[in-house]
Design a protein around this motif. Structure first.
Motif, PDB file in Angstrom:
ATOM      1  N   VAL A 120       0.849  -1.186   0.000  1.00 13.14           N
ATOM      2  CA  VAL A 120       0.000   0.000   0.000  1.00 13.14           C
ATOM      3  C   VAL A 120       0.889   1.243   0.000  1.00 13.14           C
ATOM      4  CG1 VAL A 120      -1.785   1.296   1.204  1.00 13.14           C
ATOM      5  CG2 VAL A 120      -1.822  -1.216   1.258  1.00 13.14           C
ATOM      6  N   GLU A 121       0.741   2.054  -1.055  1.00 13.11           N
ATOM      7  CA  GLU A 121       1.516   3.278  -1.166  1.00 13.11           C
ATOM      8  C   GLU A 121       0.779   4.449  -0.517  1.00 13.11           C
ATOM      9  OE1 GLU A 121       2.000   1.112  -5.220  1.00 13.11           O
ATOM     10  OE2 GLU A 121       0.406   1.543  -3.785  1.00 13.11           O
ATOM     11  N   SER A 122       1.560   5.430  -0.099  1.00 11.83           N
ATOM     12  CA  SER A 122       1.004   6.675   0.435  1.00 11.83           C
ATOM     13  C   SER A 122       2.025   7.785   0.237  1.00 11.83           C
ATOM     14  CB  SER A 122       0.662   6.530   1.922  1.00 11.83           C
ATOM     15  OG  SER A 122       1.828   6.236   2.670  1.00 11.83           O
ATOM     16  N   GLY A 123       1.569   9.017   0.434  1.00 11.32           N
ATOM     17  CA  GLY A 123       2.488  10.145   0.384  1.00 11.32           C
ATOM     18  C   GLY A 123       2.440  10.967  -0.881  1.00 11.32           C
ATOM     19  N   GLY A 124       1.647  10.548  -1.841  1.00 13.68           N
ATOM     20  CA  GLY A 124       1.540  11.329  -3.059  1.00 13.68           C
ATOM     21  C   GLY A 124       0.781  12.625  -2.822  1.00 13.68           C
ATOM     22  N   GLY A 125       0.792  13.485  -3.817  1.00 16.27           N
ATOM     23  CA  GLY A 125       0.078  14.747  -3.706  1.00 16.27           C
ATOM     24  C   GLY A 125       0.500  15.727  -4.771  1.00 16.27           C
ATOM     25  N   LEU A 126       0.111  16.986  -4.550  1.00 20.49           N
ATOM     26  CA  LEU A 126       0.414  18.073  -5.481  1.00 20.49           C
ATOM     27  C   LEU A 126       1.545  18.913  -4.896  1.00 20.49           C
ATOM     28  CD1 LEU A 126      -0.268  19.871  -7.945  1.00 20.49           C
ATOM     29  CD2 LEU A 126      -1.959  21.018  -6.488  1.00 20.49           C
ATOM     30  N   VAL A 127       2.561  19.172  -5.700  1.00 19.49           N
ATOM     31  CA  VAL A 127       3.702  19.953  -5.228  1.00 19.49           C
ATOM     32  C   VAL A 127       4.184  20.837  -6.376  1.00 19.49           C
ATOM     33  CG1 VAL A 127       5.371  18.154  -5.848  1.00 19.49           C
ATOM     34  CG2 VAL A 127       5.932  19.783  -4.030  1.00 19.49           C
ATOM     35  N   GLN A 128       4.771  21.963  -6.037  1.00 20.25           N
ATOM     36  CA  GLN A 128       5.320  22.836  -7.068  1.00 20.25           C
ATOM     37  C   GLN A 128       6.680  22.319  -7.537  1.00 20.25           C
ATOM     38  OE1 GLN A 128       5.358  26.839  -5.431  1.00 20.25           O
ATOM     39  NE2 GLN A 128       3.374  27.274  -6.369  1.00 20.25           N
ATOM     40  N   ALA A 129       7.030  22.674  -8.741  1.00 14.24           N
ATOM     41  CA  ALA A 129       8.343  22.313  -9.266  1.00 14.24           C
ATOM     42  C   ALA A 129       9.433  22.797  -8.319  1.00 14.24           C
ATOM     43  CB  ALA A 129       8.536  22.912 -10.655  1.00 14.24           C
ATOM     44  N   GLY A 130      10.421  21.937  -8.094  1.00 18.28           N
ATOM     45  CA  GLY A 130      11.492  22.239  -7.157  1.00 18.28           C
ATOM     46  C   GLY A 130      11.229  21.735  -5.755  1.00 18.28           C
ATOM     47  N   GLY A 131      10.015  21.317  -5.500  1.00 20.93           N
ATOM     48  CA  GLY A 131       9.651  20.837  -4.181  1.00 20.93           C
ATOM     49  C   GLY A 131      10.014  19.378  -3.965  1.00 20.93           C
ATOM     50  N   SER A 132       9.578  18.868  -2.819  1.00 15.32           N
ATOM     51  CA  SER A 132       9.898  17.499  -2.424  1.00 15.32           C
ATOM     52  C   SER A 132       8.658  16.757  -1.951  1.00 15.32           C
ATOM     53  CB  SER A 132      10.930  17.505  -1.281  1.00 15.32           C
ATOM     54  OG  SER A 132      12.140  18.097  -1.679  1.00 15.32           O
ATOM     55  N   LEU A 133       8.697  15.443  -2.113  1.00 14.87           N
ATOM     56  CA  LEU A 133       7.691  14.547  -1.559  1.00 14.87           C
ATOM     57  C   LEU A 133       8.390  13.280  -1.109  1.00 14.87           C
ATOM     58  CD1 LEU A 133       4.645  14.624  -4.042  1.00 14.87           C
ATOM     59  CD2 LEU A 133       4.648  15.437  -1.675  1.00 14.87           C
ATOM     60  N   ARG A 134       7.811  12.629  -0.118  1.00  8.71           N
ATOM     61  CA  ARG A 134       8.332  11.340   0.333  1.00  8.71           C
ATOM     62  C   ARG A 134       7.222  10.316   0.232  1.00  8.71           C
ATOM     63  NH1 ARG A 134       9.776   8.845   6.065  1.00  8.71           N
ATOM     64  NH2 ARG A 134      11.645   7.631   5.561  1.00  8.71           N
ATOM     65  N   LEU A 135       7.402   9.355  -0.654  1.00  6.02           N
ATOM     66  CA  LEU A 135       6.445   8.267  -0.799  1.00  6.02           C
ATOM     67  C   LEU A 135       6.812   7.130   0.142  1.00  6.02           C
ATOM     68  CD1 LEU A 135       6.069   8.073  -4.684  1.00  6.02           C
ATOM     69  CD2 LEU A 135       4.888   9.559  -3.056  1.00  6.02           C
ATOM     70  N   SER A 136       5.783   6.476   0.637  1.00  6.73           N
ATOM     71  CA  SER A 136       5.980   5.314   1.489  1.00  6.73           C
ATOM     72  C   SER A 136       5.204   4.135   0.929  1.00  6.73           C
ATOM     73  CB  SER A 136       5.519   5.601   2.919  1.00  6.73           C
ATOM     74  OG  SER A 136       6.307   6.616   3.499  1.00  6.73           O
ATOM     75  N   LYS A 194      10.170  -2.374   9.990  1.00  3.54           N
ATOM     76  CA  LYS A 194       8.835  -1.775   9.889  1.00  3.54           C
ATOM     77  C   LYS A 194       8.108  -2.184   8.612  1.00  3.54           C
ATOM     78  CE  LYS A 194      10.014   2.274  12.673  1.00  3.54           C
ATOM     79  NZ  LYS A 194      10.067   3.756  12.723  1.00  3.54           N
ATOM     80  N   ASN A 195       8.719  -3.056   7.824  1.00  3.71           N
ATOM     81  CA  ASN A 195       8.104  -3.512   6.567  1.00  3.71           C
ATOM     82  C   ASN A 195       7.712  -2.347   5.664  1.00  3.71           C
ATOM     83  OD1 ASN A 195       8.395  -6.091   7.521  1.00  3.71           O
ATOM     84  ND2 ASN A 195       6.286  -6.706   7.109  1.00  3.71           N
ATOM     85  N   THR A 196       8.621  -1.398   5.531  1.00  2.75           N
ATOM     86  CA  THR A 196       8.332  -0.241   4.698  1.00  2.75           C
ATOM     87  C   THR A 196       9.484   0.063   3.746  1.00  2.75           C
ATOM     88  OG1 THR A 196       9.199   1.251   6.381  1.00  2.75           O
ATOM     89  CG2 THR A 196       6.818   0.884   6.386  1.00  2.75           C
ATOM     90  N   VAL A 197       9.137   0.665   2.652  1.00  5.21           N
ATOM     91  CA  VAL A 197      10.115   1.183   1.703  1.00  5.21           C
ATOM     92  C   VAL A 197       9.697   2.599   1.340  1.00  5.21           C
ATOM     93  CG1 VAL A 197       8.932   0.192  -0.295  1.00  5.21           C
ATOM     94  CG2 VAL A 197      11.358   0.733  -0.446  1.00  5.21           C
ATOM     95  N   GLY A 230      -0.949   2.152  -6.267  1.00  6.36           N
ATOM     96  CA  GLY A 230      -0.428   3.388  -6.820  1.00  6.36           C
ATOM     97  C   GLY A 230      -0.841   4.619  -6.038  1.00  6.36           C
ATOM     98  N   THR A 231      -0.024   5.668  -6.134  1.00  6.29           N
ATOM     99  CA  THR A 231      -0.323   6.954  -5.531  1.00  6.29           C
ATOM    100  C   THR A 231       0.041   8.049  -6.521  1.00  6.29           C
ATOM    101  OG1 THR A 231       0.012   8.342  -3.555  1.00  6.29           O
ATOM    102  CG2 THR A 231       1.932   7.153  -4.355  1.00  6.29           C
ATOM    103  N   GLN A 232      -0.840   9.039  -6.649  1.00  2.00           N
ATOM    104  CA  GLN A 232      -0.663  10.087  -7.647  1.00  2.00           C
ATOM    105  C   GLN A 232       0.316  11.147  -7.159  1.00  2.00           C
ATOM    106  OE1 GLN A 232      -2.213  10.544 -10.878  1.00  2.00           O
ATOM    107  NE2 GLN A 232      -0.666  12.171 -11.003  1.00  2.00           N
ATOM    108  N   VAL A 233       1.264  11.487  -8.013  1.00  2.00           N
ATOM    109  CA  VAL A 233       2.168  12.607  -7.775  1.00  2.00           C
ATOM    110  C   VAL A 233       1.978  13.605  -8.914  1.00  2.00           C
ATOM    111  CG1 VAL A 233       4.586  13.344  -7.686  1.00  2.00           C
ATOM    112  CG2 VAL A 233       3.858  11.253  -6.501  1.00  2.00           C
ATOM    113  N   THR A 234       1.659  14.835  -8.559  1.00  2.00           N
ATOM    114  CA  THR A 234       1.466  15.886  -9.553  1.00  2.00           C
ATOM    115  C   THR A 234       2.399  17.045  -9.231  1.00  2.00           C
ATOM    116  OG1 THR A 234      -0.853  15.271  -9.827  1.00  2.00           O
ATOM    117  CG2 THR A 234      -0.181  17.429 -10.660  1.00  2.00           C
ATOM    118  N   VAL A 235       3.224  17.426 -10.204  1.00  2.00           N
ATOM    119  CA  VAL A 235       4.173  18.510 -10.018  1.00  2.00           C
ATOM    120  C   VAL A 235       3.759  19.651 -10.941  1.00  2.00           C
ATOM    121  CG1 VAL A 235       6.588  19.198 -10.033  1.00  2.00           C
ATOM    122  CG2 VAL A 235       5.974  16.816  -9.538  1.00  2.00           C
TER     123      VAL A 235
END
Length: 125
Positions: free
Chosen positions: A5-21, A76-79, A118-123
């Motif tokens: 199960v993925e999480s952590g996606g979202g909307l971010v501006q160019a140059g920003g950061s996200l951490r998917l789990s 923790k069984n995570t990546v 899947g998790t959506q990432v929008t930049v």
């Protein structure tokens, strides 16, 4: 059997950061090599990063080298996928996947047996 199960996606501006789990349930997570793939609209699913069962071997697509970092916590069984300096072309659905050899060198989707939803990432530019 491994459930992912993925999480952590979202909307971010160019140059920003996200951490998917990616949280894994099921047996023997620590034996599997783990990978991240992504798929943009109208495009084929592409390899992003992979990590071996121990975390000692990592592999990245050229397009993300130096910007993305894959890591895992077997206790923790995570990546995770840390994504920095994001670009609009990184916009996609990101998938976590597991492969049974554990080597961390697999870059083809067909080498992976288990997939998350899947998790959506929008930049935005």
């Amino acid at each position: 059997q491994v459930q992912l199960v993925e999480s952590g996606g979202g909307l971010v501006q160019a140059g920003g950061s996200l951490r998917l789990s990616c949280a894994a349930s099921g047996r023997a997570f620590s034996r599997y090599g783990m990978g991240w793939f992504r798929q943009a609209p109208g495009k084929e699913r592409e390899f992003v990063a992979a990590i071996s069962w121990s975390g000692g071997t990592t592999n990245y697509a050229d397009s993300v080298k130096g910007r993305f970092t894959i890591s895992r916590d077997n206790a923790k069984n995570t990546v995770h996928l840390q994504m920095n300096s994001l670009k609009p072309e990184d916009t996609a659905v990101y998938y976590c996947a597991a492969e049974i050899t554990g080597r961390g060198t697999k870059v083809a989707a067909y080498d992976y047996t288990y997939w998350g939803q899947g998790t959506q990432v929008t930049v935005s530019s």
